[in-house]
Design a protein around this motif. Structure first.
Motif, PDB file in Angstrom:
ATOM      1  N   GLN A 229      14.536  28.925 -11.436  1.00 24.18           N
ATOM      2  CA  GLN A 229      15.282  28.454 -10.256  1.00 24.18           C
ATOM      3  C   GLN A 229      14.622  27.219  -9.636  1.00 24.18           C
ATOM      4  O   GLN A 229      14.522  27.100  -8.413  1.00 24.18           O
ATOM      5  CB  GLN A 229      15.400  29.559  -9.219  1.00 24.18           C
ATOM      6  N   VAL A 230      14.176  26.309 -10.504  1.00 25.97           N
ATOM      7  CA  VAL A 230      13.544  25.073 -10.049  1.00 25.97           C
ATOM      8  C   VAL A 230      14.465  23.900 -10.364  1.00 25.97           C
ATOM      9  O   VAL A 230      14.901  23.733 -11.505  1.00 25.97           O
ATOM     10  CB  VAL A 230      12.171  24.859 -10.727  1.00 25.97           C
ATOM     11  N   ALA A 231      14.777  23.098  -9.339  1.00 26.64           N
ATOM     12  CA  ALA A 231      15.663  21.945  -9.494  1.00 26.64           C
ATOM     13  C   ALA A 231      14.868  20.669  -9.238  1.00 26.64           C
ATOM     14  O   ALA A 231      14.326  20.469  -8.149  1.00 26.64           O
ATOM     15  CB  ALA A 231      16.832  22.041  -8.517  1.00 26.64           C
ATOM     16  N   ILE A 232      14.788  19.799 -10.258  1.00 27.70           N
ATOM     17  CA  ILE A 232      14.058  18.539 -10.129  1.00 27.70           C
ATOM     18  C   ILE A 232      15.048  17.424  -9.829  1.00 27.70           C
ATOM     19  O   ILE A 232      16.045  17.247 -10.545  1.00 27.70           O
ATOM     20  CB  ILE A 232      13.257  18.227 -11.402  1.00 27.70           C
ATOM     21  N   ILE A 233      14.758  16.680  -8.772  1.00 28.75           N
ATOM     22  CA  ILE A 233      15.616  15.570  -8.348  1.00 28.75           C
ATOM     23  C   ILE A 233      14.811  14.288  -8.485  1.00 28.75           C
ATOM     24  O   ILE A 233      13.740  14.138  -7.893  1.00 28.75           O
ATOM     25  CB  ILE A 233      16.083  15.770  -6.893  1.00 28.75           C
TER      26      ILE A 233
END
Length: 279
Positions: A229-233
C-alpha cells in the motif's frame, strides 16, 4: 483503606489484540468500453451476476459483485467468489472462449427474453404471461431483483436498450487472452522519470512496483506497491489534501522531489515501508 495492596501474581495484564487475516479469492473485473449511466451499470451488473450463477449453478451468496471504485462513480464491475476456496467459475469465464457468451445468453433469458441462435437486439422477443401480458416491467424477483440488491431496485431496468445491446454483443463473442511482453509494455508506458526511478530501484536492490501509472480517486500515482500500500509520486503536483485522501484510502504516499540526487537517500529511508521488513 489507603494501604497499598500487593498485585495479584495470578492476574494477567490485559493487552489489546488486533486480529489480522489474509484471504485470497478469484476476482473478475469487467470494464465497459463506453461510458454507461448509473441505471445501465447497475442493470448490467446484476444481469451478468444472475447469468454466471445460472450457468455455473451457484448459490446467490457464493458470488458477490460490487461497483468500482464506488457506488457514486461506477466505472467497472468487480465480481468475486465469496465461498471459501472459491468455486473457480471466474477462471472458467476468462479461459473458456465460449463461457462469457453462455453467461450473456442466459442473462437475456433471465430478463424474460427469447434468445435465438443469432442474437440481435432487434430480433429479441419478450417472454410473456399466458394472457400475453409482460411478466414484469423494469424487474422482478424472477429476473434481476433479489434480497441482496434491494437498495438498488429502483435503478434496475431489464428493458434498457443499451444493456440489451451489450448482452447481445457478448452473446456472440469469444474470449481471447492477449499476452503482452512485459518489457515491451513497460518501455512504452514509462516516462523518463519512471525509467530513472526503475534504474535506481534496481541499483539499490528494491523490488519493482506492482504497477505504474495508476490513478487512485483521481490522484495520479507514478509507481504503486499494491501489497505494501505504498504510492510513489514523482511529479510533485499533489497537494496536502490529496495526500491525506491517499492515506484515508489506506495508502502510504512517498513524494520524490524534482531533484533526482535525493531519491537514493529518500528511498533508503523508506526501505522498510517498500520492502516490508528491515534489513
Amino acid at each position: 483503606d489507603n494501604e497499598a495492596k500487593a498485585p495479584d501474581p495470578d492476574k494477567v495484564k490485559a493487552e489489546r489484540i488486533v486480529p489480522y487475516v489474509e484471504d485470497r479469492r478469484n476476482i473478475l473485473i469487467i470494464r465497459p468500453s463506453e461510458e454507461l449511466n448509473e441505471s445501465e451499470m447497475v442493470t448490467l451488473q446484476y444481469a451478468l451476476k444472475r447469468g454466471i450463477e445460472s450457468v455455473f449453478q451457484l448459490e446467490e451468496s457464493e458470488l458477490m459483485v460490487e461497483p468500482l471504485p464506488n457506488k457514486e462513480h461506477r466505472n467497472a464491475i468487480l465480481f468475486y467468489e465469496a465461498s471459501e476456496g472459491g468455486a473457480g467459475v471466474l477462471t472458467r469465464v476468462v479461459h473458456d472462449p465460449n463461457a462469457l457468451a453462455m453467461v450473456a445468453r442466459r442473462a437475456l433469458e433471465i430478463c424474460h427474453y427469447i434468445v435465438e441462435d443469432s442474437c440481435n437486439v432487434k430480433s429479441l422477443k419478450e417472454n410473456t404471461n399466458p394472457d400475453g401480458s409482460p411478466i414484469c416491467e423494469a424487474g422482478c424477483y424472477k429476473c434481476l431483483l433479489s434480497y441482496y440488491n434491494q437498495p438498488e431496485h429502483d435503478k434496475i431496468d431489464r428493458k434498457n436498450e443499451l444493456v440489451l445491446t451489450l448482452l447481445c454483443e457478448l452473446a456472440n463473442a469469444k474470449v481471447t487472452i492477449e499476452k503482452v511482453s512485459q518489457k515491451k509494455s513497460e518501455s512504452l508506458a514509462l516516462s523518463p522519470l519512471q525509467v530513472a526511478l526503475k534504474e535506481i530501484l534496481d541499483s539499490q536492490n528494491f523490488p519493482l512496483p506492482d504497477s505504474w501509472n495508476e490513478t487512485i480517486n483521481g490522484i495520479q500515482i507514478d509507481a504503486l506497491y499494491q501489497d505494501m500500500q505504498v504510492a510513489i509520486i514523482l511529479t510533485d503536483t499533489s497537494n496536502n489534501q490529496q495526500l491525506t485522501e491517499l492515506e484515508n484510502y489506506g495508502y502510504i504516499p512517498i513524494v520524490l522531489p524534482e531533484a533526482q540526487s535525493k531519491w537514493h537517500e529518500l528511498l533508503e529511508e523508506n526501505r522498510e515501508l517498500i520492502v516490508g521488513e528491515s534489513e
